[in-house]
Design an enzyme around this catalytic site. Structure first.
Site: not given
Ligand SMILES: NC(=O)c1ccc[n+]([C@@H]2O[C@H](COP(=O)([O-])OP(=O)(O)OC[C@H]3O[C@@H](n4cnc5c(N)ncnc54)[C@H](OP(=O)(O)O)[C@@H]3O)[C@@H](O)[C@H]2O)c1
Length: 418
Positions: A11-12, A118, A121, A123, A194
């Site tokens: 997603t990010v 940044e 905590v 977003g 956070k």
């Molecule tokens: N989403 C938000 O709005 C948001 C806001 C603030 C902070 N965050 C933080 O940002 C980080 C990413 O969040 P996200 O929502 O983008 O997560 P996400 O959508 O689950 O994306 C994670 C990506 O990393 C890949 N991945 C996961 N484990 C892996 C591994 N062991 N080896 C290689 N690739 C791997 C996943 O592959 P697959 O596609 O195969 O699963 C996916 O492409 C997290 O720490 C989250 O807490 C997110």
């Protein structure tokens, strides 16, 4: 041009790629590591991609590593390796930083590189940079925040659409505001991660998230929401950092707020942080706590910050890292809302009042909307107490739950008068 390696194209990560392709920026994402990189070849285009971390870690031309995978073990390995190779790191991974931040920040400092976080905590809300720069010399006595969009969305939907907790949670999941497993969010733990990072900034010492008093929203029922709404109050999951006489008190818990509270109008998935500086007064930040582009924008702003050679006082001030042991919130006073599940029979109120008075707790009001005919089923009884020590309230709850007429005390909420 600064060369960036990106771990995690979810997603990010995809948001970051989109923004960086749409704008003229002084950096370039030159490599991507993701376990499903093959499936995402249309997105990666001509950027080098692999599922092997060495694609980025072993490339000496890459100056900066962005970790957006989530989880603990692999990101920990990657960030340690990157810091050892004197690469700057940016991560949105609050769980990882709350667990291992002390060691990672120390390592970054020892290696003369930076960790930007940044996005970890609240977003898109630019609170970390502001605390590091503008408010570094402020004496912040109180910080309160809504640091979790999922729980704020659920509480808002329960109130505005009169939905029970389970239905509001399902709505949040359908709309992508809650994970399939929402435990970290609804238990208050995500907000605690956070808050630990924010409180570490404010106190300039390391706060362990495990030392924070945390309660989630899982036991809040529509009846609690309806009653507080009728009384002119609202329930929010409030993260709080308060400094009194050199001690820091930290909590994440559902709390009642009164009209005029700074967080009163912060609805749905929005996040907000309000803090009180001794010199500069009250400041409030409101914005999107999550989402692909908003979160990616915070990552981007960290990349730009490092690209422009800005120094990060968090690391540059070189204060001696030390652990800070928070005071116990049980020693603090508050008025409380309590919902008890009681048998609908004569004498219940007298029994409850006796237990409370034995714990020096005085009752401000009592509410019961039971049918006129006595019910065989337990019914909700709502009590508001005058100010009392939380410790006394908690021991009184244990005593109340031993009464035959009280089935349980599923909810108690401090009334936040700030
Ligand atoms: N989403 C938000 O709005 C948001 C806001 C603030 C902070 N965050 C933080 O940002 C980080 C990413 O969040 P996200 O929502 O983008 O997560 P996400 O959508 O689950 O994306 C994670 C990506 O990393 C890949 N991945 C996961 N484990 C892996 C591994 N062991 N080896 C290689 N690739 C791997 C996943 O592959 P697959 O596609 O195969 O699963 C996916 O492409 C997290 O720490 C989250 O807490 C997110």
């Amino acid at each position: 041009m600064l060369k960036v390696g990106l771990f995690g194209l979810g997603t990010v990560g995809q948001g970051l790629l989109e923004i960086s392709r749409n704008s003229k920026l002084p950096f370039e994402i030159v490599a991507i590591v993701d376990r499903s990189y093959k499936k995402k070849s249309k997105i990666t285009g001509n950027i080098a991609a692999s599922d092997n971390p060495s694609l980025i870690l072993d490339d000496n031309d890459i100056d900066l590593v962005v970790e957006l995978m989530g989880g603990i073990d692999l990101p920990l390995f990657i960030i340690r390796e990157a810091l050892d190779k004197k690469k700057n790191v940016i991560t949105a991974n609050k769980f990882l930083l709350a667990e291992h931040g002390f060691a990672l920040f120390t390592k970054a400092q020892d290696n003369g590189v930076k960790i930007g976080f940044e996005a970890a905590v609240a977003g898109a809300i630019p609170v970390i940079r502001n605390l590091e720069n503008i408010f570094w010399y402020e004496d912040i006595s109180l910080l309160e925040g809504i640091l979790n969009g999922t729980t704020n969305y659920i509480l808002t939907k329960m109130r505005t659409e009169k939905k029970e907790y389970e239905y509001a949670l399902k709505d949040a999941q359908k709309l992508g505001f809650a994970e399939a497993d929402p435990t970290l969010d609804v238990s208050g733990m995500d907000a605690a991660h956070k808050l630990a990072l924010l409180a570490s900034h404010i106190t300039k010492s390391w706060i362990e998230y495990k030392s924070i008093y945390v309660r989630g929203i899982e036991n809040i029922r529509l009846n609690d929401i309806l009653w507080t709404e009728k009384a002119g109050y609202r329930i929010r999951l409030i993260s709080r950092c308060q400094r009194i006489d050199g001690k820091v008190y930290l909590s994440v818990e559902p709390s009642i707020i009164l009209p005029g509270h700074y967080l009163w109008d912060v609805e749905n998935e929005n996040n907000a942080i309000v803090f009180q500086g001794m010199y500069s007064g009250i400041h409030m930040f409101v914005g999107k706590g999550a989402g692909s582009l908003p979160t990616a924008y915070s990552v981007l702003s960290d990349i730009m910050h490092i690209t422009q050679g800005n120094h990060n006082p968090y690391l540059m001030h070189n204060f001696v890292w030390r652990y800070n042991h928070p005071g116990s919130v049980e020693d603090k006073e508050s008025a409380f809302y309590m919902r008890l599940l009681v048998m609908d029979e004569p004498g219940v109120l007298a029994d409850i009042a006796k237990v409370l008075s034995e714990h020096s707790i005085s009752i401000a009001s009592v509410h019961q909307d039971a049918p006129i005919q006595i019910s065989d089923h337990p019914v909700d009884l709502i009590l508001i107490t005058h100010k009392c020590l939380r410790k006394s309230l908690q021991t009184s709850i244990t005593a109340l739950e031993k009464l035959n007429s009280v089935k349980s005390v599923p909810v108690f909420l401090p009334i936040d008068e700030n």
